[in-house]
Design an enzyme around this catalytic site. Sequence first.
Site, PDB file in Angstrom:
ATOM      1  N   ASP A   1     -13.318  22.081 -18.039  1.00 12.67           N
ATOM      2  CA  ASP A   1     -12.313  21.238 -18.705  1.00 12.67           C
ATOM      3  C   ASP A   1     -12.914  20.618 -19.978  1.00 12.67           C
ATOM      4  O   ASP A   1     -13.930  19.922 -19.913  1.00 12.67           O
ATOM      5  CB  ASP A   1     -11.890  20.138 -17.708  1.00 12.67           C
TER       6      ASP A   1
ATOM      7  N   SER B   1      -6.578  12.429 -17.293  1.00 15.21           N
ATOM      8  CA  SER B   1      -6.725  12.697 -18.729  1.00 15.21           C
ATOM      9  C   SER B   1      -6.868  11.391 -19.515  1.00 15.21           C
ATOM     10  O   SER B   1      -7.653  10.526 -19.130  1.00 15.21           O
ATOM     11  CB  SER B   1      -5.523  13.539 -19.193  1.00 15.21           C
TER      12      SER B   1
ATOM     13  N   HIS C   1      -7.999  21.740 -17.254  1.00 19.77           N
ATOM     14  CA  HIS C   1      -7.634  20.325 -17.401  1.00 19.77           C
ATOM     15  C   HIS C   1      -6.452  19.939 -16.507  1.00 19.77           C
ATOM     16  O   HIS C   1      -6.315  18.786 -16.126  1.00 19.77           O
ATOM     17  CB  HIS C   1      -7.306  20.040 -18.871  1.00 19.77           C
TER      18      HIS C   1
END
Length: 304
Positions: A225, A171, A285
């Site tokens: 995502d 991330s 995600h």
Amino acid sequence: MRSSFLALLSASLALGHAIPGKLQARDVGSDELSQFSFWVQYAAASYCLDDYTANTGASVSCSDNLCPQVEATGAKIIYDFSNTTATDTAGYIAVDKTNKAVVLAFRGSYSVRNWIADVEFPYTDPKLCDGCFAELGFWSSWTAVRDPISKVLNETIAANHDYELVVTGHSLGAAVATLAAADLRTKGHPSATLYAYAAPRVANSALAKFITAQENNYRFTHTNDPVPKLPLLAMGYVHISPEYYITAPNNATVSASEVQVLQGEVNWDGNTGTGIPSIGAFAAHHWYFEEADGCIGSGTPLKV
Ligand SMILES: *[C@@H]1O[C@H](CO)[C@@H](O)[C@H](O)[C@H]1NC(C)=O
Ligand SMILES: *[C@@H]1O[C@H](CO)[C@@H](O)[C@H](O)[C@H]1NC(C)=O
Ligand SMILES: *[C@@H]1O[C@H](CO)[C@@H](O)[C@H](O)[C@H]1NC(C)=O
């Protein structure tokens, strides 16, 4: 410069369709797959409080069985960072004797949802190449911790000449890892390997080409995502190449045929082609071979 999100999206799509799609695509092999599902465990460990606030010499460990293969290596943390800067860049450096690797891992920020809502992603010049621009927040997160990390890496690699430097994160941590790897390769670590899981776009085309040409880049996306779709193409951001595009469903073991390698800074056959960024797709995600951010502590203000 707060433009309408929808206007940016339409511009992004228009721009995207003018760009040629994939140059080539292939599946990965099982050896590659086992590498990918191993290194993500170091990225997952960076979310664990015990790792980013470790005592020097502590073993890398994770709750919820998130990094069993890393725990089996006996990797030791030699440096950690958190809470020290305005950017709250957090993570650790570990030495993995089993794999002869020095691992620099960056934790993803807890405020990724705020980051998505922000819409403004200003540039800065990282002075890595002519015409290169990097996203300001990610670059600042790296430079806030760069000097002590660079010093520790220089000393550690000097004492272990045959060790490889691996930089990883998930991330927003993957965004910082991407820029850190690019910078460190110009500062004594030319063959550092990057494993970037669910990274947002961090660079303009000039910088993305520069990082792509450095090689040893493994950048992963998962189905739809939303995070790798931001900042938008219309804002001038693109991805480094290649993209390792994971098509497996959420929470499912990923097989080699479910990871496609796509070349280019804009891949309509990959994550970018799965529609506009949607918060509703956030489940994708979390799942990068495992629940990559599963170690986020309870009571943190904004769980991703
Ligand atoms: C970071 O700082 C805040 C406020 O000073 C404190 O509440 C928190 O426990 C610190 N976190 C870590 C990991 O040290
Ligand atoms: C680490 O070594 C590189 C290459 O010699 C150098 O450019 C860099 O400044 C060093 N970092 C620190 C903090 O001394
Ligand atoms: C995947 O696992 C997470 C965490 O255990 C859970 O919240 C989610 O509902 C699961 N999703 C699916 C599709 O099974």
